[in-house]
Design a protein around this motif. Structure first.
Motif, PDB file in Angstrom:
ATOM      1  N   GLY A   7     -38.328   8.234 -91.353  1.00 19.10           N
ATOM      2  CA  GLY A   7     -39.367   8.179 -92.374  1.00 19.10           C
ATOM      3  C   GLY A   7     -38.861   8.041 -93.789  1.00 19.10           C
ATOM      4  N   GLN A   8     -37.566   7.718 -93.950  1.00 19.88           N
ATOM      5  CA  GLN A   8     -36.960   7.581 -95.276  1.00 19.88           C
ATOM      6  C   GLN A   8     -36.353   6.186 -95.408  1.00 19.88           C
ATOM      7  N   ASN A   9     -36.952   5.347 -96.223  1.00 24.96           N
ATOM      8  CA  ASN A   9     -36.440   3.992 -96.388  1.00 24.96           C
ATOM      9  C   ASN A   9     -36.729   3.529 -97.818  1.00 24.96           C
ATOM     10  N   VAL A  10     -35.680   3.481 -98.637  1.00 30.43           N
ATOM     11  CA  VAL A  10     -35.867   3.195-100.055  1.00 30.43           C
ATOM     12  C   VAL A  10     -36.365   1.766-100.290  1.00 30.43           C
ATOM     13  N   VAL A  11     -35.986   0.818 -99.433  1.00 26.76           N
ATOM     14  CA  VAL A  11     -36.456  -0.562 -99.624  1.00 26.76           C
ATOM     15  C   VAL A  11     -37.954  -0.650 -99.348  1.00 26.76           C
ATOM     16  N   LEU A  12     -38.403  -0.089 -98.233  1.00 26.45           N
ATOM     17  CA  LEU A  12     -39.838  -0.082 -97.947  1.00 26.45           C
ATOM     18  C   LEU A  12     -40.607   0.622 -99.068  1.00 26.45           C
ATOM     19  N   HIS A  13     -40.055   1.707 -99.558  1.00 24.46           N
ATOM     20  CA  HIS A  13     -40.710   2.493-100.613  1.00 24.46           C
ATOM     21  C   HIS A  13     -40.886   1.669-101.887  1.00 24.46           C
ATOM     22  N   GLU A  14     -39.798   1.081-102.371  1.00 27.28           N
ATOM     23  CA  GLU A  14     -39.873   0.372-103.656  1.00 27.28           C
ATOM     24  C   GLU A  14     -40.654  -0.933-103.557  1.00 27.28           C
ATOM     25  N   PHE A  15     -40.564  -1.620-102.429  1.00 25.26           N
ATOM     26  CA  PHE A  15     -41.323  -2.868-102.319  1.00 25.26           C
ATOM     27  C   PHE A  15     -42.795  -2.610-102.006  1.00 25.26           C
ATOM     28  N   ALA A  16     -43.119  -1.440-101.455  1.00 26.54           N
ATOM     29  CA  ALA A  16     -44.533  -1.060-101.368  1.00 26.54           C
ATOM     30  C   ALA A  16     -45.120  -0.930-102.767  1.00 26.54           C
ATOM     31  N   HIS A  17     -44.339  -0.385-103.702  1.00 27.53           N
ATOM     32  CA  HIS A  17     -44.797  -0.326-105.101  1.00 27.53           C
ATOM     33  C   HIS A  17     -45.090  -1.724-105.631  1.00 27.53           C
ATOM     34  N   GLN A  18     -44.247  -2.690-105.271  1.00 31.26           N
ATOM     35  CA  GLN A  18     -44.491  -4.048-105.749  1.00 31.26           C
ATOM     36  C   GLN A  18     -45.789  -4.614-105.188  1.00 31.26           C
ATOM     37  N   LEU A  19     -46.071  -4.351-103.916  1.00 32.12           N
ATOM     38  CA  LEU A  19     -47.350  -4.790-103.357  1.00 32.12           C
ATOM     39  C   LEU A  19     -48.503  -4.091-104.068  1.00 32.12           C
ATOM     40  N   ASP A  20     -48.335  -2.821-104.361  1.00 32.35           N
ATOM     41  CA  ASP A  20     -49.345  -2.048-105.080  1.00 32.35           C
ATOM     42  C   ASP A  20     -49.629  -2.670-106.442  1.00 32.35           C
ATOM     43  N   GLY A  21     -48.588  -3.196-107.098  1.00 33.13           N
ATOM     44  CA  GLY A  21     -48.737  -3.734-108.442  1.00 33.13           C
ATOM     45  C   GLY A  21     -49.187  -5.175-108.521  1.00 33.13           C
ATOM     46  N   GLU A  22     -49.403  -5.829-107.384  1.00 31.66           N
ATOM     47  CA  GLU A  22     -49.772  -7.249-107.425  1.00 31.66           C
ATOM     48  C   GLU A  22     -51.166  -7.480-107.999  1.00 31.66           C
ATOM     49  N   ASP A  23     -51.968  -6.425-108.079  1.00 31.87           N
ATOM     50  CA  ASP A  23     -53.276  -6.562-108.738  1.00 31.87           C
ATOM     51  C   ASP A  23     -53.213  -6.066-110.176  1.00 31.87           C
ATOM     52  N   THR A  24     -51.998  -6.104-110.754  1.00 35.59           N
ATOM     53  CA  THR A  24     -51.663  -5.808-112.167  1.00 35.59           C
ATOM     54  C   THR A  24     -51.401  -4.337-112.453  1.00 35.59           C
TER      55      THR A  24
END
Length: 290
Positions: free
Chosen positions: A184-201
């Motif tokens: 349940g610990q994956n820094v790549v999944l974590h940080e790129f989930a943030h990028q998906l979150d930010g795609e709506d600005t």
């Protein structure tokens, strides 16, 4: 600039974080015809890249370093390979803190980042221009405002995600996260989930969902789960969801993304509505694939 970061204990000695890049230049608006030509060129280039197979060495690297991918169907592995080719062709990587950047580092990061994009109509992280990679945890400057008082300090981090085109990762945790796909610990999944979150600005815990009904369901389910996590921790009890998810809604989304891919059966069993919302967004059902 909005930043979401994954910190560690500040007692660990780590190198300083990179200076934030200068603001991107604003080019003159393109004409509609120019946009159409550019989009046509991009689609054709990406179509060619999607058809490029991974080399035998690349496949061997992913089989040994990213064991999660063995759970995917042949069709999903083929789709993922095409996404990886586009990601590697379009994104810039930079080694920091003395790290010698290699093709293996790029490949392992790209494979995990692109896992979040399977089955989705996506522009492949349009907000990401560069991935900065440190050998391990690094120090970042923090600012704490209390009215007119501003305090600056340092925080040790494993990764961070900026709304202005940059993801920062600690390579040792990238590697360990890939090697242990059930913790349940994956820094790549974590940080790129943030990028998906930010795609709506805005990184606010609600990525682009389309319809009002989906936003309503997302807000209800994730809002209730976020409150339950905070209440559980406040009462001194432990939760199966990582406590860092209680920091704020964006971190909650990133944390449950890690759990969705790495502990899907536990998430589905204990938080069925939460699992269903993530399955609808990611268009994947990892609990069934295990």
């Amino acid at each position: 600039v909005q930043t979401c970061a994954l910190p560690i204990s500040p007692r660990r000695a780590v190198p300083p974080a990179p200076a934030r890049p200068a603001p991107l230049r604003r080019h003159a608006p393109r004409s509609r015809i120019t946009d159409l030509v550019f989009d046509l060129f991009k689609r054709r280039r990406r179509a060619r890249l999607r058809e490029l197979p991974l080399t035998a060495d690349q496949r061997a690297t992913l089989e040994s370093k990213v064991p999660y991918l063995a759970r995917l169907t042949p069709a999903d592995r083929h789709e993922l390979a095409g996404l990886i080719q586009i990601f590697l062709a379009e994104k810039s990587f930079e080694g920091c803190g003395g790290l010698e950047l290699t093709d293996t580092i790029k490949l392992i990061i790209a494979a995990q980042a692109c896992l979040l994009l399977l089955h989705r109509d996506t522009d492949i992280y349009p907000g990401v221009d560069a991935i900065l990679v440190y050998p391990g945890a690094y120090k970042a400057t923090t600012t704490d405002r209390d009215g007119a008082i501003v305090r600056e300090g340092e925080q040790a981090r494993l990764g961070e995600s900026w709304t202005r085109g940059v993801v920062v990762l600690a390579w040792d945790h990238v590697l360990s996260g890939a090697a242990r796909p059930e913790d349940g610990q994956n820094v790549v999944l974590h940080e790129f989930a943030h990028q998906l979150d930010g795609e709506d600005t805005s990184m606010d815990g609600a990525p682009a969902l389309g319809t009002r009904a989906r936003y309503t369901a997302w807000a209800r389910v994730l809002g209730d789960e976020f409150k339950q996590l905070a209440d559980t921790l406040h009462a001194g009890r432990r939760s199966d969801i990582d406590a860092y998810g209680a920091t704020n809604p964006p971190e909650f989304f990133a944390v449950i993304t890690e759990m969705f891919f790495e502990k899907p059966r536990a998430l589905q069993r204990r938080h069925p509505e939460l699992y269903a919302e993530l399955a609808g967004f990611y268009r994947q059902d990892p609990a069934a694939a295990r």
